[in-house]
Write an enzyme that holds these catalytic residues in place. Structure first.
Site, PDB file in Angstrom:
ATOM      1  N   ARG A   1      18.316  -5.302  13.925  1.00 48.86           N
ATOM      2  CA  ARG A   1      17.997  -4.198  14.830  1.00 48.86           C
ATOM      3  C   ARG A   1      17.007  -3.203  14.210  1.00 48.86           C
ATOM      4  NH1 ARG A   1      23.263  -1.771  16.317  1.00 48.86           N
ATOM      5  NH2 ARG A   1      23.668  -2.428  14.188  1.00 48.86           N
TER       6      ARG A   1
ATOM      7  N   ASN B   1      23.083  -4.909  20.095  1.00 46.44           N
ATOM      8  CA  ASN B   1      23.846  -6.144  19.907  1.00 46.44           C
ATOM      9  C   ASN B   1      24.643  -6.460  21.159  1.00 46.44           C
ATOM     10  OD1 ASN B   1      23.073  -6.679  17.296  1.00 46.44           O
ATOM     11  ND2 ASN B   1      24.808  -5.593  16.369  1.00 46.44           N
TER      12      ASN B   1
END
Ligand code: FE
Ligand code: MG
Ligand code: ZN
Ligand code: ZN
Lengths: 351, 744
Positions: free
Chosen positions: B20, B38
Site C-alpha cells: 500500500r 486491503n
C-alpha cells in the site's frame, strides 16, 4: 488373496483388526446379558456362577514344531485362557477332527503330549469327541478344547491387595480393573513361538535354535496372585502384544505407553524378525502372560514372577497413562510411534 | 484535459509486504488521485483518477517498481464512476475483510536493510541483527494469529521507540510505514551467548560466537524459524565430531556463505541457480561441487552436489563476516528424526550432547519453519523442500474444491494442506510423520491453518497406506470435524500434484518413486498412469520384484540387489556377489521363493544398482543410495548396449542387472549414467505407447538428472512436465490429494 470385505479370509483368523471387527459385526449380537463376565467383555473366558468357562480350537502348521506340538498347544491355550481370568483350571474337554489318512503314529504322539501337558497343569481331561473328514477337507487335524475353572483363594487375596488403592468392581482379571499408572509386565521373552513355527515351516524353514514357549501358565499365575495387586492378565497369542495392548487401551479407556528397550527378546528372535521384516509386537506367544499391576505392587509381582521357571525373564515394559490415547511405543532410539492392531502382512511404509 | 477513472483489483502476495505505501508513493509520483486499501482474499483495491499521462505513469511504475517480495497473481482493471478525489490516501481496511488473505511468509533481509546494518553512521541500525522493513524479515514464523499485525506476532513484546514509531506512521516512508515487524537496537530483540550448560558468556555475542566456531566449537544459533547448528566447514575433525554427535553418519549438511563469490569458489552456479540463491526466499540450492573440493569432504560424503545458501538475516551476515573465510556449516538444529528446535529449552534438552554453545535471542519463534531446498535438474527448477519463504502462501488451482478439505499428505518428509475454493494452503515442511512427535506437529500446523482461516473441513483426504501414521491422524481429524475420510493411491496423488501445478485434468503420468502403497497391496513406485480427472489406470510399471521383509529392503540396498538377482540367478552365485550375512542370506533365500509382497519401485532399482556398483550398501538417510548413484554418474558416457525392454505391461528392470554383470569391467560412471538414462528412456517409451498429449513426471526419483534427461530426450516432442511450485517427492502429495477432490 480374496477380498476380506466379501468373504472370510485368513486375515480374519489372524487375531488383528479384521478378526476384531468380525467378532463385533457377527458374534456380539449373541450376548443376552448372561454371566458375571459375559460375551460382551470379549475376554479370554466367561464367568458363570463363579465358574470360569472357555473354549478354543487349534490348528497349526506344522503340527510338530520346535518346542511343542498341537496337543501341548491345545491344553496350554485353554488352561491359560482360564488362568488369565484369574481362574484355577480344573477340567478340559477334548474334541478332535482329523483328515482321512492321518497317521495313527502322529495321533499317538499328540495324545501323549496332551496327557503330559495336562499333568503338568494339573487339569483333567473329562470328556471328548472324535470326527474324521474326507481328505483335504481340513489341514490334517483340528483340536478343540473347552475348560472350566474356579476362583481360588489367591484370587481373593489379589483383590484384597488391589482394593487398598482402588475401587474394584470385578473380582476377576478383566480390563475394567485397569487404572492410570498401572505397570505393564510381560512374563518373559516375546516372539519365541512365532519364530519357532516359522523356522519349522516347510518352505520357510531356516536354521534356528528358537523353541516355542508353549506352556501352561496356571502355576505361574497362582504365584503372582499370592503376591496380589494384579488388575488384569492376558496372554499375547495371535496378534501379539500389539493386539493385546490395544484391547486393554480400548476396554479401559486409557492409554498405554511401552518402551521397546524393556521388552525381553532373545537375540536370535530379534535378528530373525529383522531379516523377515516382522514386527516384534505382532508376534504370537503361547507361554507368556502380560499383567497390569498396581504401581505399589509391581516390583513384588515382578520378583515373584522371576522366581518361577516360567517368568525368569519377566520385565516391566511400560505403564498405563490417562494422558495419552491408544498404545504408544518408545523405540530404542527414543522415537515414538503408534502401535495399532495388526492388519495382516506387513505393509511397506518406507519410501 | 481528458480525465480517466479506474478501479484496479490486484491479488497475490500484496499484503504485509509494503504494497500500500508503494502504491501511495507511485500514485503521488504519477500525480493521480484516489485511494488504496486491503480487501479480503489477499486482494488490494486501488482507485485512481487522473489524466492519460498520469495513469500511464502509474501503470508503468506499478509493474516496473514492484516491491521485491510482492507478487501479482491477478490484476483486474475496470473503468469506474468519477468520485473527484482531492488526493491519494491509504484507507484502513476496516471491516471490509471477510474472505481470508494469504499468510505472509518469511523473507530474507533486503539490501536496503543490510546497508543500514553496515553503516556506522546509522546509530539505530548499525550492526543491528534484527533489522527489517516492509520488504523483508520474518512474518509467518513469528505470527500467533491473523491478521498480520504487530500485536499478533512475537514482536508485540518489543514496543516501538519514538523514532521507529515515527517511521511506522509516516506514509512517505515506503519501507517502514505500517511495517509490522520493524525495530531498532533501542527497542528490538537482544542476543545472548551461553554455554550449553547455561553459563552466560560476556562480550559481543556475535564476535564471540565467530571466535569459538573458528576454534572448533559447535554452536546452536537461533534464527527465524528454528535453530541451526553452526560449525567450521573446513575442519574434518569438527565435521566428524558433529556427525558423531548428531548420529548422522552420511546425510549432507547445508553450508551458508556471505556472498555468491564465496559460493562460486566451491561450486558452479548457473544463472537460474544464481537467481534462486539471491531470491527473497533464499532456499538452500544444491550446487555442483567444483573439484578438487576445498571444504571438508565429510560435509556431503559421496555426493557431487553441496547445499549452499546465502545469509538471510543480518544476524547471519554479521556472524559470517566474522568467521574464517565467511562460510559456515548451518545444518538444522534437531535431533536425528525429530523436529528442529525452536526454543532454548529444546536445545538444552535435545541438543545437549550435540552443541557446545547456544547463541539465542529473546524473540519467540511462534511457528517452526525449516529452510527450503531446491535444485536444478536438466535445466528445470526442482523444489525439494517447500518451506521458509514459500510456506504458507497458497497455490491457486484452476478448479475449486466444493467444500473445505484437509489433506494429510504421505509419511516421510511430509507436508499437509488446507484447501478451500481454488486455494491450497500447504503447510510448511513438517518432516517424517512416522515419528509421533512429528505427526503431532502436522496436526498442530493443520489446526493452526484451520483456526486462522476459520474454516471447518468437510472432507479429510489421506494416502491409502494403512500403515502411515498420517492415515491415523486423518481418522482422528475426520472424527474431530465430523468430516468424511477419503483415501487416494500414492502415485496417482503424485501425478495429480503436477496436474494441479499446471492446471491439466488428464494425461499420462510417470511416477518414479521410492515406495507407495499400491491398489493391489504391493509396493508401487515405477508406474505409468493414464488418468482423466478422478479416474486413472495403471498402464505400465517396473517389473515386480519380490519384496519379502518389506521395509528392511529399503534400508539395505544389498538385500534388494540379492532379490533382483534371485529372479534369474541361483543363490550360490548371489552369495558371491552380495556381502550380506550368511543367516540373512539363508532366510532370504528361503522366504523369497514364497513372497506375497512385490515391488515396482524405481528407488529400489537405483538402490540395488548402487549396491552392485559398490557405491552404497547401507542407507542412513532417505534417498542416499540413489543420490550417491546419481553423483557417481558424473562425467560418464551413455553406453548403447543397454536396452530395458517393455514386456507386456512390465518394464523389465532385471535386464539392467544382467547387463551390469556382463559389463563389470567398464568405468563406474559410464555404468551409472547408462542405467539411469536408459531407465528414463524406457519409461518414456512405454508412456508414448499411450499416445499422450503430455507426460507428467513426479515422485521422489523425478529429480534425478539422468532419468529425467532420459525421459526428456526421448519424448519425441511430447511435452514433459515436472512440478514447479511443489516438490516432486512426497512434499507435493498434499497438493495432489487436494486436487483430486476438485473432481467430486
Ligand atoms: Fe512418494
Ligand atoms: Mg484377563
Ligand atoms: Zn528490509
Ligand atoms: Zn526503534
Amino acid at each position: 488373496m480374496s477380498d476380506p470385505k466379501s468373504v472370510i479370509t485368513l486375515l480374519h483368523g489372524a487375531g488383528g483388526a479384521y478378526m476384531h471387527n468380525l467378532i463385533k459385526e457377527y458374534f456380539l449380537q449373541l450376548y443376552d446379558g448372561f454371566g458375571e463376565v459375559g460375551l460382551d467383555v470379549l475376554d479370554d473366558a466367561a464367568v458363570i456362577n463363579g465358574v470360569v468357562f472357555t473354549t478354543d480350537s487349534y490348528t497349526v502348521r506344522p503340527i510338530f514344531f520346535k518346542g511343542g506340538d498341537i496337543g501341548r498347544l491345545a491344553v496350554s491355550g485353554t488352561v491359560n485362557d482360564i488362568a488369565m481370568m484369574g481362574g484355577d483350571p480344573i477340567a478340559l474337554s477334548l474334541a478332535i477332527v482329523m483328515e482321512e489318512g492321518f497317521p495313527k503314529s502322529d495321533l499317538a504322539r499328540i495324545v501323549e503330549s496332551i496327557k503330559k501337558t495336562a499333568e503338568e497343569a494339573n487339569v483333567h481331561i473329562v470328556t471328548g469327541d472324535t470326527k474324521v473328514m474326507e481328505k483335504n477337507a481340513l489341514d490334517k487335524i483340528v483340536i478343540n478344547t473347552s475348560g472350566i475353572g474356579v476362583a481360588s483363594e489367591e484370587l481373593k487375596h489379589n483383590f484384597n491387595v488391589l482394593r487398598k488403592n482402588r475401587n474394584v468392581k470385578h473380582e476377576w482379571l478383566v480390563p475394567m480393573n485397569i487404572r492410570d499408572g498401572d505397570k505393564i509386565i510381560v512374563s518373559g521373552t516375546i516372539g519365541d513361538h512365532a519364530i519357532a513355527i516359522l523356522s519349522s515351516r516347510e518352505g520357510v524353514g531356516f536354521e534356528s535354535n528358537i523353541q516355542s514357549d508353549v506352556t501352561p501358565l496356571n502355576k505361574m499365575m497362582k504365584t503372582v496372585l499370592e503376591v496380589g495387586g494384579v488388575a488384569d492378565a492376558k496372554d499375547p497369542t495371535r496378534g501379539g502384544l500389539a493386539d493385546l495392548l490395544n484391547d486393554w487401551a480400548e476396554k479401559s479407556g486409557l492409554g498405554i505407553y511401552i518402551r521397546e528397550s524393556e521388552i525381553p527378546v532373545k537375540e536370535e528372535v530379534s535378528s530373525a524378525i529383522e531379516f523377515l521384516g516382522l514386527d516384534l509386537l505382532e508376534l504370537g506367544n503361547e507361554g507368556k502372560a502380560v499383567l497390569a499391576v498396581s504401581p505399589e505392587m509391581a516390583r513384588d509381582v515382578l520378583e515373584a514372577l522371576r522366581s518361577t521357571p516360567w517368568g525368569k525373564d519377566a520385565n516391566i515394559i511400560g505403564e498405563v497413562r490417562k494422558d495419552i490415547e491408544g498404545v504408544i511405543l518408545e523405540t530404542v532410539i527414543g522415537g515414538k510411534r503408534l502401535v495399532t492392531r495388526p492388519t495382516g502382512d506387513p505393509v511397506p511404509r518406507i519410501c | 484535459m481528458m480525465e480517466y477513472s479506474y478501479r484496479i483489483i490486484i491479488s497475490g502476495i500484496v499484503q504485509g509486504v509494503g504494497f500500500r505505501p508503494f502504491i501511495y508513493r507511485i500514485a503521488t509520483k504519477a500525480n493521480v488521485k484516489g485511494y488504496v486499501r486491503n480487501l479480503g482474499g489477499s486482494e488490494v483495491e486501488v482507485r485512481i483518477e487522473g489524466n492519460k499521462e498520469g495513469i500511464a505513469e502509474f501503470m508503468r511504475l506499478l509493474f516496473s517498481k514492484l516491491p521485491p517480495v510482492a507478487e501479482i497473481e491477478e490484476i483486474k482493471i475496470e473503468e469506474s464512476e468519477f468520485e473527484s478525489f482531492n488526493d491519494f490516501k491509504i484507507l484502513a481496511s476496516g471491516n471490509e475483510i471477510r474472505t481470508p488473505s494469504q499468510i505472509p511468509p518469511d523473507f530474507a533481509v533486503c539490501d536496503e536493510c543490510m546497508k543500514e546494518v553496515l553503516d556506522p553512521n546509522n546509530p539505530r541500525r548499525y550492526k543491528y541483527a534484527f533489522n527489517s522493513c516492509a520488504y523483508c524479515g520474518p512474518r509467518f514464523s513469528m505470527m500467533y494469529k491473523l491478521p498480520y499485525d504487530r500485536e499478533n506476532t512475537s514482536m508485540k513484546h518489543f514496543p516501538l521507540c519514538d523514532e521507529c514509531k515515527h517511521e511506522y506512521y509516516d506514509p512517505n516512508n515506503e519501507r517502514r510505514f505500517d511495517a509490522q515487524g520493524i525495530s531498532c537496537n533501542r527497542d528490538g530483540p537482544r542476543l545472548y551467548l551461553e554455554t550449553i550448560d547455561g553459563e552466560k558468556v560476556n562480550g559481543d555475542p556475535i564476535e564471540l560466537t565467530a571466535k569459538i566456531i573458528n576454534e572448533g566449537y559447535i554452536v546452536a544459533v537461533k534464527g527465524i524459524g528454528g535453530f541451526h547448528i553452526a560449525a567450521n566447514p573446513f575442519d574434518d575433525d569438527v565435521v566428524l565430531k558433529l556427525r558423531e554427535r548428531k548420529n548422522r553418519p552420511q546425510q549432507p549438511f547445508a553450508v551458508m556463505a556471505l556472498n555468491l563469490d564465496i559460493i562460486e569458489k566451491y561450486t558452479y552456479i548457473s544463472s537460474i541457480e544464481r537467481s534462486l540463491l539471491t531470491s527473497p526466499q533464499r532456499p538452500i540450492v544444491l550446487l555442483k561441487k567444483r573439484e578438487p573440493y576445498q571444504l571438508s569432504k565429510h560435509i556431503s560424503p559421496g555426493l557431487d552436489r553441496e547445499g549452499f545458501f546465502l545469509y538471510y538475516t543480518p544476524l547471519h551476515y554479521l556472524l559470517l563476516s566474522n568467521v574464517k573465510n565467511n562460510i559456515l556449516i548451518m545444518t538444522s538444529g534437531n535431533k536425528h528424526g525429530f523436529p528442529m528446535c525452536i526454543s532454548e529449552e529444546c536445545v538444552k534438552k535435545k541438543l545437549k550432547d550435540v552443541v557446545d554453545y547456544v547463541l539465542y535471542h529473546n524473540r519467540e519463534i511462534a511457528n517452526r519453519v525449516d529452510d527450503s531446498v531446491v535444485r536444478v535438474s536438466s535445466g528445470r527448477i526442482m523444489m525439494l523442500r517447500r518451506s521458509r519463504g514459500y510456506a504458507p502462501t497458497w497455490i491457486r488451482l484452476k478448479r475449486k474444491v466444493k467444500e473445505p478439505i484437509v489433506a494429510v499428505g504421505a509419511e516421510l518428509q511430509n507436508v499437509g494442506a488446507l484447501a478451500f475454493d481454488d486455494k491450497v494452503v500447504l503447510t510448511q515442511y513438517i518432516g517424517d510423520t512416522d515419528e509421533l512427535e512429528t505427526l503431532n506437529e502436522l496436526d498442530k500446523a493443520l489446526s493452526l491453518l484451520i483456526s486462522w482461516y476459520n474454516i471447518k473441513p468437510k472432507v479429510i483426504i489421506a494416502d491409502k497406506n494403512p500403515a502411515y501414521q498420517s492415515t491415523y491422524l486423518a481418522h482422528k481429524l475426520a472424527e474431530r470435524f465430523s468430516a468424511d475420510l477419503v483415501q487416494i493411491q500414492h502415485h496417482y496423488a503424485h501425478i495429480l500434484s503436477v496436474s494441479a501445478d499446471y492446471g491439466y485434468e488428464e494425461g499420462v503420468g510417470i511416477a518414479i518413486d521410492g515406495i507407495g502403497y499400491g491398489d493391489d497391496g504391493n509396493g508401487w513406485g515405477g508406474e505409468i498412469i493414464k488418468f482423466d480427472r478422478e479416474r486413472y489406470e495403471r498402464k505400465y510399471h517396473l517389473k515386480y520384484i519380490p519384496y519379502v521383509g518389506g521395509d528392511v529392503n529399503a534400508l539395505k540396498p544389498e538385500r534388494m540387489l540379492a532379490l533382483f538377482l534371485s529372479t534369474f540367478m541361483n543363490w550360490d552365485e548371489i552369495r558371491r556377489i552380495v556381502s550380506l550375512g550368511d543367516r540373512e542370506l539363508e532366510i532370504l533365500e528361503k522366504i523369497s521363493k514364497r513372497s506375497t509382497l512385490f515391488t515396482s519401485s524405481t528407488g529400489r532399482v537405483l538402490d540395488a544398482v548402487s549396491a552392485f556398483l559398490g557405491i552404497c550398501k547401507y542407507r542412513t538417510y532417505e534417498g542416499e543410495p540413489a543420490m550417491k548413484l546419481e553423483a557417481s554418474a558424473r562425467g560418464g558416457k551413455i553406453l548403447d548396449s543397454l536396452e530395458i525392454p517393455i514386456v507386456g505391461e512390465e518394464i523389465d528392470t532385471t535386464v539392467i542387472f544382467k547387463w551390469l554383470l556382463q559389463n563389470r569391467d567398464k568405468p563406474i560412471n559410464d555404468l551409472a549414467i547408462t542405467v539411469q538414462y536408459k531407465l528414463g528412456e524406457s519409461l518414456v517409451k512405454a508412456s508414448l505407447k499411450l499416445n499422450p498429449e503430455r507426460i507428467l513426471v513426479s515422485g521422489g526419483a523425478a529429480v534425478n538428472e539422468y532419468i529425467l534427461k532420459g525421459i526428456i530426450d526421448n519424448s519425441e516432442g511430447v511435452e514433459v512436465l515436472t512440478p514447479r511450485r511443489i516438490p516432486a517427492g512426497d512434499g507435493g502429495i498434499a497438493l495432489g490429494q487436494s486436487y483430486y477432490l476438485t473432481f467430486f
